[in-house]
Design an enzyme around this catalytic site. Structure first.
Site, mmCIF file in Angstrom:
data_model
loop_
_atom_site.group_PDB
_atom_site.id
_atom_site.type_symbol
_atom_site.label_atom_id
_atom_site.label_comp_id
_atom_site.label_asym_id
_atom_site.label_seq_id
_atom_site.Cartn_x
_atom_site.Cartn_y
_atom_site.Cartn_z
ATOM 1 N N HIS A 100 -33.959 31.648 2.471
ATOM 2 C CA HIS A 100 -33.654 32.820 2.643
ATOM 3 C C HIS A 100 -33.729 33.593 0.608
ATOM 4 O O HIS A 100 -33.180 32.862 0.054
ATOM 5 C CB HIS A 100 -32.518 33.253 3.141
ATOM 6 C CG HIS A 100 -31.895 32.974 3.902
ATOM 7 N ND1 HIS A 100 -31.295 32.262 4.304
ATOM 8 C CD2 HIS A 100 -32.276 34.241 5.259
ATOM 9 C CE1 HIS A 100 -31.676 31.742 5.827
ATOM 10 N NE2 HIS A 100 -31.936 33.798 6.164
ATOM 11 N N ASP A 103 -30.271 32.488 -0.575
ATOM 12 C CA ASP A 103 -29.798 30.759 -0.560
ATOM 13 C C ASP A 103 -30.442 29.996 -2.263
ATOM 14 O O ASP A 103 -30.037 29.061 -2.561
ATOM 15 C CB ASP A 103 -30.943 29.728 0.696
ATOM 16 C CG ASP A 103 -30.638 30.558 1.789
ATOM 17 O OD1 ASP A 103 -29.883 31.728 2.123
ATOM 18 O OD2 ASP A 103 -32.243 30.572 2.342
HETATM 19 C C1 XLS Z 1 -30.878 33.027 12.639
HETATM 20 C C2 XLS Z 1 -31.070 32.833 12.163
HETATM 21 C C3 XLS Z 1 -31.317 32.667 10.788
HETATM 22 C C4 XLS Z 1 -33.020 32.554 10.465
HETATM 23 C C5 XLS Z 1 -33.623 33.104 9.143
HETATM 24 O O1 XLS Z 1 -29.554 32.825 13.492
HETATM 25 O O2 XLS Z 1 -31.866 31.464 13.066
HETATM 26 O O3 XLS Z 1 -31.286 32.028 10.199
HETATM 27 O O4 XLS Z 1 -34.161 31.215 11.298
HETATM 28 O O5 XLS Z 1 -32.886 34.451 8.697
#
Ligand code: XLS
Ligand code: CA
Ligand code: CA
Length: 436
Positions: A100, A103
């Site tokens: 993301h 991150d």
């Molecule tokens: C959260 C989601 C997230 C997505 C990406 O539960 O899994 O991590 O994969 O935003």
């Protein structure tokens, strides 16, 4: 440059009898399975958020893990994480990563500063990618953690939040283009409702479709050819998330004429939360030709939360890989470990060990699924179950040569309708023989 995973690696395949924990027991990258190397079937990716940002916190306590890449300067920390990530991926022979925006770079004081920070860090990532050949499986933007997204992002009742979401997605698509991302993911973190009676569901969903359409248009404008993916999830953090599961998400995409632009990124734990098995979700996506990519993890069913554990259940992974192989593979997609170490697994080497565990378990799944296909174990069972449609009246039905009147005439003349047992117990038992 500091070495973060000291005295570890490179991690190599040593076979199932090895006693070395820092070795692959099943994942043999270049081994040919059904005509291509394992590493092409299993395009593993490391998730930046769980691996380099998560520190073992849970609802009841702070960090349990101490990471030496953390410093008092957020930009330095972000740069250190890039070094740590590429060190880990190289040591493990992992070819892809996902992140993301939040991150990889600190938020700064405002959007401008955030985007500048992203530019600096993605320059660094790009350089590392060129040096190592490691690729970006997908990136996404976090439109759920900041306070402004409390009521949602594209589905928010505040137009300014919609605008900030649009600006952030624009930047996300530009990063994807810059880093030659194979896919771009949308997970509607808070796109759902807390309380239905005060929610205009139709309006909110139309706004989500609007922003997705804008994203498709902008991707086209900048020449981004990444596969666009939507990731379903039924609940958590909201009471009800609009992209509940694969079927609901496809209905939404089709209603808004977006299905030709999007495929699905399916996560095992989200399937569990929706009350489905993971292979069910993969099969639904495959029915629509929309099987895009996998977020590999497991949910702890006893807890019933989105626990994002590393996937170590060989039977589940075999059934998942069977769906993937049966659908002809994942195309541009891959297998992203959207999985985090348990709070109790706080040592730095646990990050490596947990990924080895996930990779080996998926390799077992691949080998088992390939055997099922080679020996036509399930194919023969399925063929036999539906054989009444290969001749006679069944053939005429599927060739659309019959109607209610002709079928009524046929049915009236039948003396008896014969059906056979499913024999499901014995087949389930034999399936265990394919689990590697
Ligand atoms: C959260 C989601 C997230 C997505 C990406 O539960 O899994 O991590 O994969 O935003
Ligand atoms: Ca996910
Ligand atoms: Ca999850």
């Amino acid at each position: 440059m500091e070495e973060y995973f000291k005295n570890i690696g490179p991690i190599k395949y040593e076979g199932p009898n090895t006693k070395n924990l820092f070795a692959y027991r099943h994942y043999d990258a270049n081994k040919i399975v059904l005509g291509k190397p394992m590493k092409e079937h299993l395009k593993f990716a490391i998730a930046w958020w769980h691996t380099f940002c998560f520190e073992g916190t849970d609802a009841f306590g702070g960090p349990s893990a101490t990471r030496s890449w953390n410093t008092s300067d957020p930009m330095q920390t972000a740069k250190n994480k890039v070094d740590a990530a590429f060190e880990m991926m190289q040591k493990m022979g992992v070819g892809y990563f996902c992140f993301h925006d939040v991150d990889i770079a600190p938020p700064g004081k405002n959007l401008q500063e955030f985007f500048q920070n992203i530019d600096v860090i993605t320059d660094l990532i790009k350089e590392k990618m060129e040096q190592t050949g490691i690729k970006l499986l997908w990136n996404t933007v976090n439109l759920f953690s900041h306070q402004r997204y409390t009521h949602g992002a594209a589905s928010s009742n505040y137009a300014d939040v919609f605008a900030v979401s649009a600006a952030t997605i624009k930047k996300g698509l530009e990063i994807c283009k810059k880093l030659n991302g194979q896919n771009y993911v949308f997970w509607g973190g808070r796109e759902g409702y807390e309380w239905l009676p005060n929610t205009d569901m139709k309006f909110e969903q139309a706004n989500i479709a609007r922003i997705l359409k804008m994203a498709v248009d902008y991707a086209k404008e900048i020449g981004l050819d990444a596969q666009m993916l939507i990731e379903p999830k039924p609940k958590e953090p909201t009471t009800h998330q609009y992209d509940y599961d694969a079927a609901t998400t496809m209905a939404f995409l089709m209603k808004h004429n977006l299905d030709k632009y999007f495929k699905l990124n399916l996560e095992a734990n989200h399937a569990t939360l929706a009350g489905h098995t993971f292979d069910h979700e993969l099969a639904v996506a495959a029915c629509f030709g929309a099987l895009g990519s996998i977020d590999a993890n497991n949910g702890e069913t006893i807890l019933g939360w989105d626990t994002d554990e590393f996937p170590t259940n060989a039977l589940d992974n075999t059934l998942a890989m069977y769906q993937v192989l049966a659908a002809g593979g994942l195309g541009k997609g891959g297998i992203n470990f959207d999985a985090k170490i348990r709070r109790t697994s706080f040592a730095i080497e646990d990050l490596i060990l947990a990924h080895i565990a996930g990779m080996d378990s998926y390799a077992r799944g691949l080998i088992g699924a390939a055997k099922i296909i080679e020996e036509k174990f399930l194919e023969k069972i399925v063929e036999k179950r539906y054989q009444s449609y290969s001749t006679g009246i069944g053939k005429a039905i599927v060739e659309d040569k019959e109607n209610l009147k002709t079928l009524s005439d046929y049915a009236m003349k039948l003396k008896d309708v014969e059906i056979e047992s499913n024999h499901v117990e014995i087949y389930k038992s034999i399936l265990n023989d394919y689990v590697q």
